[in-house]
Design an enzyme around this catalytic site. Structure first.
Site, PDB file in Angstrom:
ATOM      1  N   HIS A  86       1.436  -1.900  -1.473  1.00 21.19           N
ATOM      2  CA  HIS A  86       0.088  -1.404  -1.183  1.00 21.19           C
ATOM      3  C   HIS A  86      -0.945  -2.368  -1.746  1.00 21.19           C
ATOM      4  O   HIS A  86      -0.861  -2.695  -2.918  1.00 21.19           O
ATOM      5  CB  HIS A  86      -0.092  -0.026  -1.815  1.00 21.19           C
ATOM      6  CG  HIS A  86      -1.347   0.662  -1.403  1.00 21.19           C
ATOM      7  ND1 HIS A  86      -1.510   1.203  -0.151  1.00 21.19           N
ATOM      8  CD2 HIS A  86      -2.511   0.876  -2.051  1.00 21.19           C
ATOM      9  CE1 HIS A  86      -2.705   1.737  -0.057  1.00 21.19           C
ATOM     10  NE2 HIS A  86      -3.336   1.564  -1.189  1.00 21.19           N
TER      11      HIS A  86
ATOM     12  N   GLY B  18      -9.173  -1.297   3.956  1.00 19.02           N
ATOM     13  CA  GLY B  18      -7.885  -1.217   3.292  1.00 19.02           C
ATOM     14  C   GLY B  18      -7.791   0.045   2.456  1.00 19.02           C
ATOM     15  O   GLY B  18      -8.782   0.470   1.841  1.00 19.02           O
ATOM     16  N   SER B  19      -6.636   0.696   2.455  1.00 19.29           N
ATOM     17  CA  SER B  19      -6.367   1.848   1.606  1.00 19.29           C
ATOM     18  C   SER B  19      -7.361   2.982   1.892  1.00 19.29           C
ATOM     19  O   SER B  19      -7.404   3.460   3.021  1.00 19.29           O
ATOM     20  CB  SER B  19      -6.381   1.389   0.137  1.00 19.29           C
ATOM     21  OG  SER B  19      -5.852   2.374  -0.698  1.00 19.29           O
ATOM     22  N   SER B  20      -8.181   3.390   0.934  1.00 21.98           N
ATOM     23  CA  SER B  20      -9.170   4.431   1.225  1.00 21.98           C
ATOM     24  C   SER B  20     -10.061   3.998   2.398  1.00 21.98           C
ATOM     25  O   SER B  20     -10.457   4.823   3.234  1.00 21.98           O
ATOM     26  CB  SER B  20     -10.021   4.705  -0.014  1.00 21.98           C
ATOM     27  OG  SER B  20     -10.954   5.720   0.226  1.00 21.98           O
TER      28      SER B  20
END
Ligand SMILES: *[C@@H]1O[C@H](CO)[C@@H](O)[C@H](O)[C@H]1NC(C)=O
Ligand SMILES: *[C@@H]1O[C@H](CO)[C@@H](O)[C@H](O)[C@H]1NC(C)=O
Ligand SMILES: *[C@@H]1O[C@H](CO)[C@@H](O)[C@H](O)[C@H]1NC(C)=O
Ligand SMILES: *[C@@H]1O[C@H](CO)[C@@H](O)[C@H](O)[C@H]1NC(C)=O
Length: 286
Positions: free
Chosen positions: A271, A138-140
């Site tokens: 997010h 997720g994300s990074s």
């Protein structure tokens, strides 16, 4: 007596069998980047197990991501008997390096190579199935998933990433990591991927890309840009071959681009999009 012994032994086994834990392991790592590796082998691991590499977000670590009740992969591992590998970023702020030349090159010595070494070690040491290695994050961790798909396509069968950016979207202008490349959108995304492993023409992982329309951390534009990137790499049209509204849940739209790319756009979701274990496992064929 023998019944008693059997009961005793099976109860001992049952109690010792309840001990699966996230474990730090030393793996042979010839990358410059020293990324710690953690492994979770469930009590009821299947023979020749599949592997899911779960890559954490910024401000997280392998341990905290593993313990995060919203991250469902320990649960999946317990239920289905596959191994999960949890890399832990060595960088301050604990984002991943998704911008240096080292990480964006096959065998370039960066974080991506360290994670590739974890995959090789897991196949070797746990007799895992090299044909069923999957990556999620997720994300990074989603950015890193894209980077892994681009730099180590030969090791990975499928990717399911939640709220990232295209591979190569961050730049390292001052030697740091994780800086936004403003000229990202409109770039030649397919070639950016190809150039990370020049000459490679073998199979590439199937890509499942999730993004929320209300993401204020990583613009929802990254959804379409990531789709552009992989449709170009697979040489398929940017027009979906099928669209399924309200799937896998209400206000999410699933868009297929042939068999190798699937986008899931979540209207009203910020997010980052919460991981859906069932849908990611389906994509992985688990
Ligand atoms: C590191 O190991 C990998 C896998 O064995 C190998 O392909 C690569 O050439 C090695 N890289 C370096 C810099 O030693
Ligand atoms: C930013 O992305 C564009 C588009 O892919 C690329 O051409 C450019 O080289 C990147 N900028 C840097 C500084 O890496
Ligand atoms: C991409 O696909 C088109 C038609 O589907 C084909 O004509 C073209 O040769 C393909 N290009 C590459 C580089 O494979
Ligand atoms: C996850 O996806 C499955 C379909 O793959 C769907 O049935 C389920 O409702 C979804 N879960 C959530 C929490 O939305």
């Amino acid at each position: 007596m023998s019944v008693f012994r059997t009961l005793l032994i099976s109860s001992l086994m049952a109690s010792s069998a309840m001990t699966a834990m996230l474990t730090k392991v030393n793996y042979p790592n010839n990358a410059t980047s020293k990324v710690d590796m953690y492994v979770y082998v469930p009590d009821k691991v299947v023979e020749n197990p599949p592997v899911v590499v779960v890559i954490h977000s910024c401000q997280s670590t392998a341990q905290s991501y593993f313990q995060n009740s919203k991250i469902p992969w320990k649960h999946g591992s317990d239920n289905k008997g596959y191994i999960t590998v949890w890399p832990s970023s060595p960088h301050s702020g604990t984002c991943w390096d998704v911008s240096s030349k080292q990480t964006l090159s096959h065998n370039g010595g960066g974080d991506s190579q360290a994670i590739s070494n974890m995959i090789l070690y897991t196949i070797d040491h746990y007799n895992a199935d090299p044909k069923r290695v999957f990556v999620t994050g997720g994300s990074s961790g989603a950015m890193m998933s894209n980077v892994m798909a681009a730099t180590y396509p030969e090791l990975i069968s499928a990717v399911s990433l939640y709220s990232g950016v295209p591979a190569g979207c961050f730049v390292s202008s001052s030697g740091g990591v994780d800086q936004w490349n403003n000229s990202c959108s409109g770039g030649q995304w397919g070639n950016v991927v190809r150039n990370m492993y020049p000459g490679y023409d073998g199979p590439r992982p199937k890509m499942q890309i999730w993004h929320g329309s209300a993401d204020t951390t990583l613009s929802p534009n990254n959804y379409q840009e990531t789709i552009k990137q992989w449709t170009n790499v697979f040489n398929v049209s940017q027009t979906p071959t099928s669209i399924i509204k309200d799937y896998p849940q209400r206000n999410y739209q699933t868009e297929n681009y042939g068999d190798h790319i699937q986008g899931i756009f979540a209207t009203g979701v910020g997010h980052s999009v919460p991981a859906n274990l069932t849908a990611s496992e389906e994509w992985f064929g688990l």
